[in-house]
Design an enzyme around this catalytic site. Sequence first.
Site, short mmCIF file in Angstrom:
data_model
loop_
_atom_site.label_atom_id
_atom_site.label_comp_id
_atom_site.label_asym_id
_atom_site.label_seq_id
_atom_site.Cartn_x
_atom_site.Cartn_y
_atom_site.Cartn_z
N HIS A 171 54.80 -55.40 16.13
CA HIS A 171 55.73 -54.41 16.65
C HIS A 171 55.00 -53.29 17.37
O HIS A 171 55.52 -52.71 18.32
CB HIS A 171 56.57 -53.83 15.51
CG HIS A 171 57.48 -52.71 15.95
ND1 HIS A 171 57.16 -51.38 15.77
CD2 HIS A 171 58.66 -52.74 16.59
CE1 HIS A 171 58.13 -50.63 16.27
NE2 HIS A 171 59.05 -51.42 16.78
N HIS A 183 65.72 -59.24 12.62
CA HIS A 183 64.84 -58.25 13.21
C HIS A 183 63.42 -58.37 12.66
O HIS A 183 63.17 -58.13 11.47
CB HIS A 183 65.40 -56.85 12.91
CG HIS A 183 64.64 -55.73 13.52
ND1 HIS A 183 63.98 -54.78 12.77
CD2 HIS A 183 64.44 -55.39 14.81
CE1 HIS A 183 63.41 -53.90 13.57
NE2 HIS A 183 63.68 -54.25 14.82
#
Length: 334
Positions: A79, A37
């Site tokens: 992100h 991730h």
Amino acid sequence: MKRWIKLGLMMLGFGGGEMTASADVSGVSSGPIVIAHRGASGYRPEHTLMSYKLGLQMKADYIEPDLVMTKDGHLVARHDIYLSGTTDIADHPEFADRKRKLEGHDDWFVFDFTLNELKTLKAIQPRPKRGDVFDGQESIPTMDEILSLMKAAKADGSKAGLYIEMKRPALFKKVGLDPTVALLAMLKEVTGAGIPVYFQCFDGAYLNEFVGKTDAELIWLIEGKKDRKSKSYVLEAPLALYGTNVDGVGLNKALLLGPEGKPTSIVDDAHALGLDVHVWTIRNDQVPKGIRSVEEELKLLFSLGVDGVFADFPDTALQSRDSFMLLKAGPADD
């Protein structure tokens, strides 16, 4: 919550001590995929080449870059659309006048900067408890740089794939930066290089624009919402809303447990629609209330039948996955 989790673990043989992964898992299915991730973001600043490289070294099945777009149309890995949390932009006086308020957030936004300007920034760890040892060492990577890294890894024998997310496509379109053409070209290059690839987005309608135009597996990300009465997470829209057009769903792990920690039917429901189920996000340093360890959390998720997990610490997820698969396979024949 504890009583349901403990019951589920005991039924699967996890009531006692922790298992450790065997060095020999020959003949055992690899099981659910492990997605690094934002790279191995538990150990390095997220969305940096060093984070992706560490995820590859740990043998994660997939590396996950989140993509945003610069003012001059380049896909880069962040992100968020804002920059203060993961870069040193606050230390750049030359950009002080770029700070502005958007959607109630006072910050610097990626689409107000060219690629050359962004490359002057350095990445930092957004979670202070993880330390700042690697802060300031690398710049924001472009998707081209990430793809070059993956091609080099493949040439060295890596079988790892890319699990790519586009962030906020509707907002980028609103500011005049439609990423679709660039994304389609990039996905074509990835698949053409023989690198396995998923393409994910929270915007299911946007995913529809890619149906029939790419060989990438399409994943609809779903956060859900907290039910006022039960305080548990529930779906805001049925799984079938985009289920006929996508290959799987990326679920907030909170959707898998209902009141008092009792498992919901969402994994089985998704599988009944022919959808893979990947869940996010597993963090060694952020274990849900009522669960004793991240290993226990992972074993619970695997027991519920998920097809993959997003993990900040991919080495832990891989070890837990291999332990689970060994136990599931049972003793070897003599």
